[in-house]
Design an enzyme around this catalytic site. Structure first.
Site, PDB file in Angstrom:
ATOM      1  N   SER A 177     -77.501 -43.489  38.717  1.00 13.98           N
ATOM      2  CA  SER A 177     -76.872 -42.858  38.389  1.00 13.98           C
ATOM      3  C   SER A 177     -76.777 -40.970  39.550  1.00 13.98           C
ATOM      4  CB  SER A 177     -75.857 -42.741  38.201  1.00 13.98           C
ATOM      5  OG  SER A 177     -76.488 -41.796  36.787  1.00 13.98           O
ATOM      6  N   HIS A 198     -75.548 -48.889  42.810  1.00 17.86           N
ATOM      7  CA  HIS A 198     -74.056 -47.880  41.499  1.00 17.86           C
ATOM      8  C   HIS A 198     -73.275 -48.311  41.548  1.00 17.86           C
ATOM      9  CE1 HIS A 198     -72.776 -43.880  39.875  1.00 17.86           C
ATOM     10  NE2 HIS A 198     -73.443 -44.455  39.391  1.00 17.86           N
ATOM     11  N   GLU A 210     -71.363 -47.590  45.213  1.00 18.81           N
ATOM     12  CA  GLU A 210     -72.567 -46.375  45.958  1.00 18.81           C
ATOM     13  C   GLU A 210     -73.599 -47.921  46.420  1.00 18.81           C
ATOM     14  OE1 GLU A 210     -72.272 -42.021  45.277  1.00 18.81           O
ATOM     15  OE2 GLU A 210     -72.836 -43.138  43.847  1.00 18.81           O
ATOM     16  N   ASN A 248     -72.143 -37.963  41.849  1.00 20.69           N
ATOM     17  CA  ASN A 248     -72.765 -37.085  40.456  1.00 20.69           C
ATOM     18  C   ASN A 248     -72.716 -35.710  41.423  1.00 20.69           C
ATOM     19  OD1 ASN A 248     -72.232 -38.682  39.127  1.00 20.69           O
ATOM     20  ND2 ASN A 248     -74.491 -39.027  38.550  1.00 20.69           N
TER      21      ASN A 248
END
Length: 343
Positions: A177, A198, A210, A248
């Site tokens: 991540s 991800h 992702e 993130n």
């Protein structure tokens, strides 16, 4: 019902089960929904995606997964259940494998009872997953998805081992991540075959994956990975290989700023969370969200953003550092910004 609604909406970053892979004690980290205690597996009864999609997986017929924790087991389930692929789920801990498979079987049975899945589909899902404790069993897989701890040293060992135990044309994907895919690719002799994949947690529920190509990732690897994710019933986004990727990069600074506000006396814990829930329609306040993610995970990702981007706007809150140093990690430790010891 409130928790079910929040589960469907809140995407956060969290750690999952601890286990040993390649002789090391690992803890997987990924974007998640309400990450639970590090030593437990989530017990949500939210229905899994059950309708099989019809995207072509091209030459991908068999998938290997490293790590049988919450993330790895979830990826295995979706690959077998939704995409109909044969799966080799590897973890050096046979106890972890048994725990995850028992949990998966229980969740599938609940969905059969609710009419969300047929018994034949549930049985087929379990049958398509082969569990192993050695990477040597990856010799005939087309793609391997690594789902272990956010630790470059651990990933280096795993990807070096994968280099030795997989076909040279196999795609090597990481569920990281925050760690650079280009860096992970440098641990192998086939950087063009390495890519970020991800998943969000819990994998059977969350729709997004992702996709992160590294500097040397080939267009063929990207296309195959996107097709695989779609065959698993997921919507994909593509992020450049930069710290934190999309989710993130946006989420963790928001949480960190909330901790800064608490530290500076901007407002109380409850007023910060209530403002964001009722004023911005967030399903959960940032401080409570951080507790479910795991404050140690929040701190790790903020440090990655701060170090790799070199911008002080990503500097971790000293209060966040203090809580982690004190062992106040959130839900999984029983105390964070909120007290969970009596729940």
């Amino acid at each position: 019902e409130i928790l079910r609604t929040m589960w469907r909406q809140a995407v956060v970053c969290g750690t999952t089960t601890t286990r040993a892979i390649s002789g090391a004690s690992l803890r997987s980290g990924s974007c998640s929904v309400f990450a639970t205690h590090a030593s437990t597996t989530t017990t949500t009864t939210v229905p899994f995606t059950t309708t099989r999609t019809h995207y072509s997986t091209e030459n991908v017929r068999r998938v290997g997964i490293v790590g049988a924790g919450q993330m790895g087991a979830g990826i295995a389930q979706v690959a077998a259940q939704v995409a109909g692929l044969d799966v080799v789920l590897m973890d050096s801990s046979s106890a972890m494998i048994q725990k995850s498979m028992t949990h998966m079987d229980g969740l599938l049975k609940k969905n059969v009872a609710k009419g969300k899945l047929t018994q034949e589909e549930a049985d087929g899902t379990i049958k398509r997953i082969k569990t192993v404790t050695d990477m040597k069993e990856f010799g005939d897989v087309d793609v391997v998805i690594e789902a272990v701890t956010e630790n470059p040293d651990v990933k280096k060992k795993i990807f070096q081992d994968l280099e030795a135990h997989t076909r040279k044309d196999a795609i090597l994907a990481s569920n990281t991540s925050s760690i650079s895919i280009s860096k992970i690719a440098s641990f192998t002799q086939r950087p063009e075959k390495v890519i970020g994949m991800h998943f969000m947690n819990p994998v059977p529920v969350m729709k997004l994956v992702e996709i992160i190509p590294g500097l040397a990732t080939s267009s063929e690897t990207l296309a195959s990975t996107q097709s695989l994710a779609k065959a698993m019933g997921k919507t994909t986004t593509v992020s450049d290989d930069r710290p934190g990727f999309i989710a993130n990069r946006l989420l963790l600074p928001y949480i960190n700023e909330a901790v800064m506000g608490l530290q500076e006396g901007l407002a109380t814990r409850d007023d910060i969370d209530t403002t964001m829930k009722l004023g911005c329609n967030m399903p959960m306040g940032p401080l409570q969200l951080a507790d479910f993610i795991g404050l140690d995970t929040c701190l790790f990702i903020m440090r990655v953003l701060h170090k790799d981007l070199g911008d002080d706007k990503y500097r971790p809150s000293p209060l966040l550092v203090k809580y982690v140093d004190a062992g106040w990690l959130g839900v999984k430790s029983g105390r964070g910004f909120y007290d969970y010891s009596k729940k």
